[in-house]
Design a protein around this motif. Structure first.
Motif, PDB file in Angstrom:
ATOM      1  N   UNK A   1     -24.988 -94.399 -86.738  1.00 20.08           N
ATOM      2  CA  UNK A   1     -26.264 -93.780 -86.397  1.00 20.08           C
ATOM      3  C   UNK A   1     -26.164 -92.893 -85.155  1.00 20.08           C
ATOM      4  N   UNK A   2     -25.202 -93.197 -84.271  1.00 21.79           N
ATOM      5  CA  UNK A   2     -25.083 -92.449 -83.005  1.00 21.79           C
ATOM      6  C   UNK A   2     -23.837 -91.567 -82.934  1.00 21.79           C
ATOM      7  N   UNK A   3     -23.040 -91.556 -83.992  1.00 20.84           N
ATOM      8  CA  UNK A   3     -21.771 -90.826 -83.946  1.00 20.84           C
ATOM      9  C   UNK A   3     -21.974 -89.328 -83.711  1.00 20.84           C
ATOM     10  N   UNK A   4     -22.949 -88.742 -84.367  1.00 19.85           N
ATOM     11  CA  UNK A   4     -23.179 -87.299 -84.200  1.00 19.85           C
ATOM     12  C   UNK A   4     -23.534 -86.967 -82.753  1.00 19.85           C
ATOM     13  N   UNK A   5     -24.378 -87.792 -82.127  1.00 18.05           N
ATOM     14  CA  UNK A   5     -24.739 -87.561 -80.733  1.00 18.05           C
ATOM     15  C   UNK A   5     -23.520 -87.669 -79.825  1.00 18.05           C
ATOM     16  N   UNK A   6     -22.661 -88.640 -80.077  1.00 21.65           N
ATOM     17  CA  UNK A   6     -21.452 -88.803 -79.261  1.00 21.65           C
ATOM     18  C   UNK A   6     -20.505 -87.624 -79.446  1.00 21.65           C
ATOM     19  N   UNK A   7     -20.396 -87.149 -80.669  1.00 25.63           N
ATOM     20  CA  UNK A   7     -19.513 -86.008 -80.928  1.00 25.63           C
ATOM     21  C   UNK A   7     -20.027 -84.740 -80.261  1.00 25.63           C
TER      22      UNK A   7
ATOM     23  N   UNK B   1     -15.267-117.500 -86.469  1.00 26.15           N
ATOM     24  CA  UNK B   1     -15.263-116.287 -87.294  1.00 26.15           C
ATOM     25  C   UNK B   1     -16.232-115.260 -86.724  1.00 26.15           C
ATOM     26  N   UNK B   2     -17.341-115.733 -86.201  1.00 26.83           N
ATOM     27  CA  UNK B   2     -18.333-114.831 -85.609  1.00 26.83           C
ATOM     28  C   UNK B   2     -17.812-114.219 -84.319  1.00 26.83           C
ATOM     29  N   UNK B   3     -17.068-114.997 -83.544  1.00 24.78           N
ATOM     30  CA  UNK B   3     -16.499-114.472 -82.299  1.00 24.78           C
ATOM     31  C   UNK B   3     -15.568-113.296 -82.595  1.00 24.78           C
ATOM     32  N   UNK B   4     -14.719-113.446 -83.600  1.00 21.95           N
ATOM     33  CA  UNK B   4     -13.788-112.371 -83.952  1.00 21.95           C
ATOM     34  C   UNK B   4     -14.537-111.165 -84.488  1.00 21.95           C
ATOM     35  N   UNK B   5     -15.559-111.407 -85.295  1.00 24.70           N
ATOM     36  CA  UNK B   5     -16.325-110.295 -85.857  1.00 24.70           C
ATOM     37  C   UNK B   5     -17.112-109.566 -84.778  1.00 24.70           C
ATOM     38  N   UNK B   6     -17.645-110.301 -83.812  1.00 21.84           N
ATOM     39  CA  UNK B   6     -18.373-109.675 -82.710  1.00 21.84           C
ATOM     40  C   UNK B   6     -17.441-108.791 -81.899  1.00 21.84           C
ATOM     41  N   UNK B   7     -16.228-109.294 -81.648  1.00 19.01           N
ATOM     42  CA  UNK B   7     -15.238-108.481 -80.924  1.00 19.01           C
ATOM     43  C   UNK B   7     -14.906-107.220 -81.708  1.00 19.01           C
ATOM     44  N   UNK B   8     -14.703-107.354 -83.007  1.00 17.36           N
ATOM     45  CA  UNK B   8     -14.403-106.180 -83.827  1.00 17.36           C
ATOM     46  C   UNK B   8     -15.563-105.189 -83.828  1.00 17.36           C
ATOM     47  N   UNK B   9     -16.783-105.718 -83.856  1.00 20.77           N
ATOM     48  CA  UNK B   9     -17.947-104.847 -83.825  1.00 20.77           C
ATOM     49  C   UNK B   9     -18.032-104.072 -82.517  1.00 20.77           C
ATOM     50  N   UNK B  10     -17.789-104.750 -81.407  1.00 19.80           N
ATOM     51  CA  UNK B  10     -17.793-104.068 -80.108  1.00 19.80           C
ATOM     52  C   UNK B  10     -16.654-103.061 -80.028  1.00 19.80           C
TER      53      UNK B  10
ATOM     54  N   UNK C   1     -21.066-105.408 -90.383  1.00 20.08           N
ATOM     55  CA  UNK C   1     -21.940-104.500 -91.130  1.00 20.08           C
ATOM     56  C   UNK C   1     -22.953-103.835 -90.197  1.00 20.08           C
ATOM     57  N   UNK C   2     -23.570-104.642 -89.333  1.00 19.00           N
ATOM     58  CA  UNK C   2     -24.548-104.105 -88.395  1.00 19.00           C
ATOM     59  C   UNK C   2     -23.928-103.150 -87.396  1.00 19.00           C
ATOM     60  N   UNK C   3     -22.749-103.505 -86.884  1.00 13.38           N
ATOM     61  CA  UNK C   3     -22.079-102.630 -85.922  1.00 13.38           C
ATOM     62  C   UNK C   3     -21.711-101.297 -86.554  1.00 13.38           C
ATOM     63  N   UNK C   4     -21.204-101.333 -87.775  1.00 18.25           N
ATOM     64  CA  UNK C   4     -20.850-100.089 -88.469  1.00 18.25           C
ATOM     65  C   UNK C   4     -22.072 -99.191 -88.650  1.00 18.25           C
ATOM     66  N   UNK C   5     -23.209 -99.799 -88.976  1.00 18.06           N
ATOM     67  CA  UNK C   5     -24.443 -99.031 -89.154  1.00 18.06           C
ATOM     68  C   UNK C   5     -24.882 -98.377 -87.849  1.00 18.06           C
ATOM     69  N   UNK C   6     -24.849 -99.147 -86.755  1.00 15.50           N
ATOM     70  CA  UNK C   6     -25.340 -98.632 -85.483  1.00 15.50           C
ATOM     71  C   UNK C   6     -24.416 -97.562 -84.916  1.00 15.50           C
TER      72      UNK C   6
END
Length: 209
Positions: free
Chosen positions: A65-71, A111-120, A57-62
């Motif tokens: 937040x920066x997608x427009x700048x990257x685009x 479970x957190x390890x997998x989620x952290x990888x997915x977030x990155x 959830x946090x990774x998706x939010x962050x």
């Protein structure tokens, strides 16, 4: 997403960032979210599952937040400039402290390890998209493993984020070196057709060794 579920996700991120992952219990999270503790298990089943969901959830939010700048990035120096801005924003938002806690807790929370990888990976996908667009018209086209480069940049950025906490001057020097490298790559685009062909030939030859 229900309001209660969203409050629990956001509260989890705050607890982990402010108190550390060891303090992320059902009680502390529910207290932060101002909801009944039983709702943690109703919505997520366990604290580990809540931690994993909050990480994504946090990774998706962050990323959003920066997608427009990257685009809006148009060249390699521009990408480095955006990276610097993202770095400053995320440190100010407390995301760097959160990332450090998530990485520390990943070894004991599968479970957190997998989620952290997915977030990155969400970040890496965005970086790869920018790199493909930037590299396609350059002398480096077809010479660079773009997915591999995106992962190298992503992992390097994570390292810089955490490294700054122990050596701010060293992290600043690293960003300075990246800016210099970006300037060199930008200068290569001013080469004429013959020079560009020669560069491509030499790079191919070096990669084949």
């Amino acid at each position: 997403m229900t309001t209660t579920r969203a409050r629990l996700l956001d509260a989890t991120l705050r607890v982990v960032a402010d108190q550390g992952i060891a303090k992320a219990s059902a009680r502390s999270i529910a207290t932060e979210a101002e909801v009944n503790q039983a709702l943690v298990f109703y919505h997520f089943g366990s604290v580990d599952e809540l931690l994993a969901a909050a990480c994504l959830h946090g990774a998706e939010q962050r990323v959003a937040a920066h997608r427009t700048a990257l685009e809006g990035v148009r060249d390699i120096p521009g990408l480095v400039a955006v990276a610097h801005a993202v770095h400053a924003t995320e440190r100010a938002e407390g995301t760097v402290a959160l990332l450090g806690q998530l990485l520390a807790g990943a070894s004991s929370h599968p479970a957190l390890a997998d989620a952290t990888r997915q977030g990155l990976d969400l970040w890496i996908v965005e970086v790869e998209r920018v790199l493909r667009r930037l590299i396609a018209p350059t002398v480096l086209a077809d010479l660079v493993d773009v997915p591999g480069l995106a992962r190298a940049i992503g992992s390097g950025f994570v390292g810089l984020e955490l490294y700054e906490g122990v050596d701010g001057e060293g992290a600043a020097a690293a960003f300075g070196a990246l800016e210099q490298l970006a300037a060199v790559l930008a200068a290569a685009e001013d080469l004429g057709p013959l020079e560009r062909t020669a560069v491509r030939r030499r790079v191919r030859r070096a990669a084949a060794r």
